[in-house]
Design a protein around this motif. Structure first.
Motif, PDB file in Angstrom:
ATOM      1  N   LYS A   1       0.817  -1.212   0.000  1.00 37.76           N
ATOM      2  CA  LYS A   1       0.000   0.000   0.000  1.00 37.76           C
ATOM      3  C   LYS A   1       0.852   1.263   0.000  1.00 37.76           C
ATOM      4  O   LYS A   1       0.347   2.354  -0.285  1.00 37.76           O
ATOM      5  CB  LYS A   1      -0.941   0.002   1.200  1.00 37.76           C
ATOM      6  CG  LYS A   1      -0.252   0.090   2.552  1.00 37.76           C
ATOM      7  CD  LYS A   1      -1.277   0.081   3.688  1.00 37.76           C
ATOM      8  CE  LYS A   1      -0.616   0.216   5.056  1.00 37.76           C
ATOM      9  NZ  LYS A   1      -1.616   0.185   6.156  1.00 37.76           N
ATOM     10  N   THR A   2       2.139   1.113   0.302  1.00 41.09           N
ATOM     11  CA  THR A   2       3.068   2.243   0.285  1.00 41.09           C
ATOM     12  C   THR A   2       3.567   2.561  -1.120  1.00 41.09           C
ATOM     13  O   THR A   2       3.986   3.683  -1.410  1.00 41.09           O
ATOM     14  CB  THR A   2       4.277   1.948   1.196  1.00 41.09           C
ATOM     15  OG1 THR A   2       3.816   1.628   2.510  1.00 41.09           O
ATOM     16  CG2 THR A   2       5.228   3.116   1.282  1.00 41.09           C
ATOM     17  N   THR A   3       3.514   1.584  -2.018  1.00 43.32           N
ATOM     18  CA  THR A   3       4.102   1.723  -3.345  1.00 43.32           C
ATOM     19  C   THR A   3       3.604   2.935  -4.130  1.00 43.32           C
ATOM     20  O   THR A   3       4.417   3.637  -4.748  1.00 43.32           O
ATOM     21  CB  THR A   3       3.885   0.437  -4.158  1.00 43.32           C
ATOM     22  OG1 THR A   3       4.415  -0.677  -3.433  1.00 43.32           O
ATOM     23  CG2 THR A   3       4.574   0.512  -5.511  1.00 43.32           C
TER      24      THR A   3
ATOM     25  N   ASP B   1       2.818   5.852  -3.154  1.00 45.53           N
ATOM     26  CA  ASP B   1       3.489   7.046  -2.659  1.00 45.53           C
ATOM     27  C   ASP B   1       4.964   7.057  -3.058  1.00 45.53           C
ATOM     28  O   ASP B   1       5.525   8.116  -3.365  1.00 45.53           O
ATOM     29  CB  ASP B   1       3.355   7.137  -1.137  1.00 45.53           C
ATOM     30  CG  ASP B   1       1.940   7.421  -0.687  1.00 45.53           C
ATOM     31  OD1 ASP B   1       1.171   7.992  -1.491  1.00 45.53           O
ATOM     32  OD2 ASP B   1       1.594   7.060   0.451  1.00 45.53           O
TER      33      ASP B   1
ATOM     34  N   ASP C   1       9.826  -0.877   0.751  1.00 44.56           N
ATOM     35  CA  ASP C   1       8.558  -0.489   0.132  1.00 44.56           C
ATOM     36  C   ASP C   1       7.441  -1.346   0.720  1.00 44.56           C
ATOM     37  O   ASP C   1       6.548  -1.792   0.016  1.00 44.56           O
ATOM     38  CB  ASP C   1       8.678  -0.694  -1.395  1.00 44.56           C
ATOM     39  CG  ASP C   1       7.416  -0.358  -2.140  1.00 44.56           C
ATOM     40  OD1 ASP C   1       6.690   0.553  -1.694  1.00 44.56           O
ATOM     41  OD2 ASP C   1       7.141  -1.000  -3.169  1.00 44.56           O
TER      42      ASP C   1
ATOM     43  N   ALA D   1       4.417  -2.289   3.784  1.00 37.34           N
ATOM     44  CA  ALA D   1       3.288  -1.589   4.390  1.00 37.34           C
ATOM     45  C   ALA D   1       3.681  -0.837   5.648  1.00 37.34           C
ATOM     46  O   ALA D   1       3.048   0.151   6.018  1.00 37.34           O
ATOM     47  CB  ALA D   1       2.178  -2.590   4.703  1.00 37.34           C
TER      48      ALA D   1
ATOM     49  N   THR E   1       6.570   0.748   6.201  1.00 40.05           N
ATOM     50  CA  THR E   1       7.626   1.742   6.011  1.00 40.05           C
ATOM     51  C   THR E   1       7.125   2.942   5.205  1.00 40.05           C
ATOM     52  O   THR E   1       7.791   3.408   4.281  1.00 40.05           O
ATOM     53  CB  THR E   1       8.857   1.122   5.319  1.00 40.05           C
ATOM     54  OG1 THR E   1       8.443   0.510   4.082  1.00 40.05           O
ATOM     55  CG2 THR E   1       9.515   0.088   6.202  1.00 40.05           C
ATOM     56  N   ARG E   2       5.962   3.450   5.560  1.00 34.35           N
ATOM     57  CA  ARG E   2       5.391   4.578   4.814  1.00 34.35           C
ATOM     58  C   ARG E   2       6.252   5.836   4.941  1.00 34.35           C
ATOM     59  O   ARG E   2       6.235   6.701   4.051  1.00 34.35           O
ATOM     60  CB  ARG E   2       3.974   4.873   5.306  1.00 34.35           C
ATOM     61  CG  ARG E   2       3.895   5.262   6.775  1.00 34.35           C
ATOM     62  CD  ARG E   2       2.485   5.619   7.225  1.00 34.35           C
ATOM     63  NE  ARG E   2       2.452   5.957   8.637  1.00 34.35           N
ATOM     64  CZ  ARG E   2       2.837   7.129   9.116  1.00 34.35           C
ATOM     65  NH1 ARG E   2       3.264   8.064   8.297  1.00 34.35           N
ATOM     66  NH2 ARG E   2       2.784   7.384  10.419  1.00 34.35           N
ATOM     67  N   THR E   3       7.000   5.974   6.043  1.00 36.06           N
ATOM     68  CA  THR E   3       7.813   7.180   6.207  1.00 36.06           C
ATOM     69  C   THR E   3       8.969   7.221   5.207  1.00 36.06           C
ATOM     70  O   THR E   3       9.548   8.288   4.983  1.00 36.06           O
ATOM     71  CB  THR E   3       8.362   7.293   7.641  1.00 36.06           C
ATOM     72  OG1 THR E   3       8.978   6.057   8.018  1.00 36.06           O
ATOM     73  CG2 THR E   3       7.243   7.621   8.619  1.00 36.06           C
TER      74      THR E   3
ATOM     75  N   ALA F   1       8.608   6.777   1.993  1.00 40.82           N
ATOM     76  CA  ALA F   1       8.065   7.586   0.899  1.00 40.82           C
ATOM     77  C   ALA F   1       8.079   9.067   1.264  1.00 40.82           C
ATOM     78  O   ALA F   1       8.350   9.927   0.416  1.00 40.82           O
ATOM     79  CB  ALA F   1       6.650   7.130   0.563  1.00 40.82           C
ATOM     80  N   GLU F   2       7.815   9.371   2.509  1.00 43.07           N
ATOM     81  CA  GLU F   2       7.829  10.764   2.961  1.00 43.07           C
ATOM     82  C   GLU F   2       9.233  11.352   2.908  1.00 43.07           C
ATOM     83  O   GLU F   2       9.409  12.548   2.659  1.00 43.07           O
ATOM     84  CB  GLU F   2       7.278  10.859   4.383  1.00 43.07           C
ATOM     85  CG  GLU F   2       5.822  10.439   4.517  1.00 43.07           C
ATOM     86  CD  GLU F   2       5.378  10.380   5.969  1.00 43.07           C
ATOM     87  OE1 GLU F   2       6.130  10.848   6.852  1.00 43.07           O
ATOM     88  OE2 GLU F   2       4.269   9.865   6.226  1.00 43.07           O
TER      89      GLU F   2
END
Length: 281
Positions: free
Chosen positions: A87-89, A91, A246, A248, A250-252, A254-255
């Motif tokens: 789900k992070t991909t 971003d 990449d 779920a 490790t969303r930060t 992408a930030e």
């Protein structure tokens, strides 16, 4: 006899200093803290919750000296991402695409990310490189033997075949890196040496890293921490393969990407995919 306010403050300061020195002495003489990041310590069989071992020069041994039609730029960097798609991909792709930078994705295909596999088609169409990582990412399974490892890779290719041209994929990254020690628990001390030789015999190329974002360690590091980790580990290196994730959780990452990309740009690096930086002969 009562102490003056000045003497009280002075004595308190001396006492606190003595306590701090004692703590430091005990700390350094006793057990060291668990190192989080990319360490050479043994890995856990739980995917991406512990540090991965670094292989600072392994990519050079794996073929970075291959002849190319044009020489590589003096300073280059590969942004690589393990354990997607997730789900992070979207971003991650948005950050890369906005900057006009191509990344390399070492992908998995587990029961947990099946619904995100169509994102591989989007990533490939945008010019990003798709590479192999693992179907299960379970160290206890894939490192039982050489046969077990290649069965896992075959399953990975089968699962992603509807979305990308798997026969054109020639690059892979071992879970835990090529210098991991966790594989010894399951397949013995010589397993990784055998697997590396087999990869090369099959005309493939394994890829490690020399910069770790430490984004998959416990505690879910902030985007600013991830950025600082990348800058610190890059140091004075002019050729960098950066390990990021990449997944779920490790969303930060992408930030942090816009700032990471800007830093490398400001410092004169050219962005390459792994295939561009380490072409197969």
């Amino acid at each position: 006899m009562k102490l003056s306010a000045h003497r009280f403050r002075r004595n308190r300061t001396l006492l606190l200093s003595a306590l701090l020195l004692a703590l430091i002495a005990g700390f350094t003489a006793g057990a060291q803290p668990e190192f989080v990041g990319c360490s050479t310590q043994d890995l856990t069989p739980v995917p991406d919750t512990a540090a991965f071992s670094p292989a600072a020069t392994a990519f050079a041994e794996a073929g970075s000296g291959s002849a190319t039609e044009e020489p590589l730029p003096e300073k280059w960097v590969c942004l690589t991402f393990d354990d997607g798609p997730s789900k992070t991909t979207p971003d991650v792709l948005a950050a890369l695409n906005t900057a006009g930078v191509h990344g390399t994705f070492f992908v998995v295909a587990t029961d947990y990310n099946e619904k995100y596999l169509p994102l591989l088609t989007e990533a490939a169409a945008a010019g990003h490189q798709i590479a192999l990582h693992s179907a299960s990412h379970e160290y206890s399974d894939i490192y039982q033997s050489s046969d077990a490892y290649w069965e896992d890779i075959a399953l990975l290719k089968e699962r992603i075949a509807p979305y990308v041209d798997v026969e054109s994929i020639r690059y892979l990254r071992f879970p835990g890196g090529s210098t991991n020690t966790v594989s010894r628990r399951y397949g013995g001390k010589g397993l990784m040496k055998q697997l590396k030789a087999e990869v090369e015999q099959k005309g493939l190329q394994w890829v490690d890293w020399n910069v770790c974002a430490e984004d998959a360690v416990g505690g879910h590091p902030s985007a600013d921490t991830i950025y600082r980790n990348v800058v610190r580990e890059t140091g004075q290196q002019t050729n960098c393969i950066v390990l990021m994730h990449d997944s779920a959780s490790t969303r930060t990452t992408a930030e942090a990407l816009p700032d990471i990309i800007q830093w490398y740009t400001d410092n004169g690096y050219t962005f390459l995919t792994v295939a561009e930086a380490l072409p197969l002969s």
